[in-house]
Design an enzyme around this catalytic site. Structure first.
Site, PDB file in Angstrom:
ATOM      1  N   LYS A 121       0.467   8.413  94.018  1.00  0.00           N
ATOM      2  CA  LYS A 121       1.552   7.546  92.844  1.00  0.00           C
ATOM      3  C   LYS A 121       2.435   6.657  93.516  1.00  0.00           C
ATOM      4  O   LYS A 121       3.292   7.393  94.346  1.00  0.00           O
ATOM      5  CB  LYS A 121       1.989   8.602  91.934  1.00  0.00           C
ATOM      6  CG  LYS A 121       1.170   9.298  91.116  1.00  0.00           C
ATOM      7  CD  LYS A 121       1.519  10.093  90.122  1.00  0.00           C
ATOM      8  CE  LYS A 121       1.936   9.326  88.889  1.00  0.00           C
ATOM      9  NZ  LYS A 121       2.255  10.095  87.522  1.00  0.00           N
ATOM     10  N   ILE A 122       2.392   5.450  93.446  1.00  0.00           N
ATOM     11  CA  ILE A 122       3.495   4.466  93.799  1.00  0.00           C
ATOM     12  C   ILE A 122       4.068   3.989  92.722  1.00  0.00           C
ATOM     13  O   ILE A 122       3.245   3.176  91.816  1.00  0.00           O
ATOM     14  CB  ILE A 122       3.002   3.454  94.735  1.00  0.00           C
ATOM     15  CG1 ILE A 122       2.275   4.111  96.031  1.00  0.00           C
ATOM     16  CG2 ILE A 122       4.198   2.429  95.190  1.00  0.00           C
ATOM     17  CD1 ILE A 122       3.179   4.718  96.936  1.00  0.00           C
TER      18      ILE A 122
END
Length: 241
Positions: free
Chosen positions: A95-96
């Site tokens: 997750k960015i």
């Protein structure tokens, strides 16, 4: 929306949480297609060992996608964390966040990572401009997820449905490897809404998951059960007039 309930067969439900035992139990449920976590959920669960938690989860859940988020604010450190998290398992998505805390776009990093084969879940998206930017960065890269926080959009008094419809169209231009995720649902109705517009994935918290059996429930029966509950509770309380 009509009274009929759309089919949920094509909508993937991801459980959203960071408590180990519930996650392992939900992994046995064939209706749960994957899992998402984030630093806030982990903190609420009292976790302090990020790698240890991930190791324990991935030792059991090997065949369903799981998203683990970077927690750095500088993009160079995000990159380092993302490349490490990628090594934790083939079913791991990194997750960015779409921006850092300085409102600097993560799009260049997203493009770099997806082209390097890192499966991404781009998170904290609330606007269509962010969806466009993300889809453009992800085009032609590794399998990825675009997480639009429809629940937070609704919290501002805006109807998230038109935004999510347009977001889906934008994601489709980036290729089938890019999936749209309805994030931060507030009620069971959101699952039906996500299915109705053709959304790929929705994240669901435990309290909403507990209500899944009520989808399509006969409303007259629901009315009767509500009256019975009121009557039962009034008696149990010993109310008198």
């Amino acid at each position: 929306m009509s009274d009929s309930i759309p089919s949920l067969d094509k909508l993937k439900i991801f459980a959203d949480g960071a408590a180990l035992e519930p996650m392992l139990e939900l992994a046995k449920n064939p209706r749960i297609s994957g899992f998402t976590t984030n630093p806030t959920l982990m903190r609420k669960a009292g976790l302090t060992d990020y790698r240890g938690f991930a190791r324990d989860v991935l030792a059991v859940i090997k065949d369903k996608p799981i998203s683990f988020e970077v927690f750095a604010d500088e993009f160079s450190e995000m990159r380092r964390q993302a490349l490490e998290i990628k090594t934790w398992g083939d079913n791991v998505y990194v997750k960015i966040p779409i921006t850092n805390t300085k409102r600097e776009s993560a799009a260049p990093l997203i493009r770099e990572l997806t082209n390097a084969g890192v499966k991404l879940n781009v998170t904290a998206i609330c606007t269509l401009d962010q969806v466009r930017e993300t889809a453009h960065a992800l085009r032609g890269g590794a399998p990825s997820v675009v997480s639009v926080f429809a629940g937070r959009v609704a919290d501002t008094g805006r109807d998230p449905i038109p935004l999510m419809r347009e977001a889906l169209t934008i994601c489709r231009t980036a290729g089938r490897a890019v999936e749209l995720l309805w994030a931060s649902p507030r009620e069971l109705l959101n699952i039906v809404q996500a299915a109705e517009i053709g959304c790929d994935i929705i994240t669901v918290t435990n309290d909403v998951l507990a209500k899944l059996s009520t989808i399509g429930k006969d409303l007259a029966q629901f009315s009767l059960e509500t009256v019975q509950m009121f009557h039962r509770d009034a008696q149990a309380a010993g109310f008198k007039l």
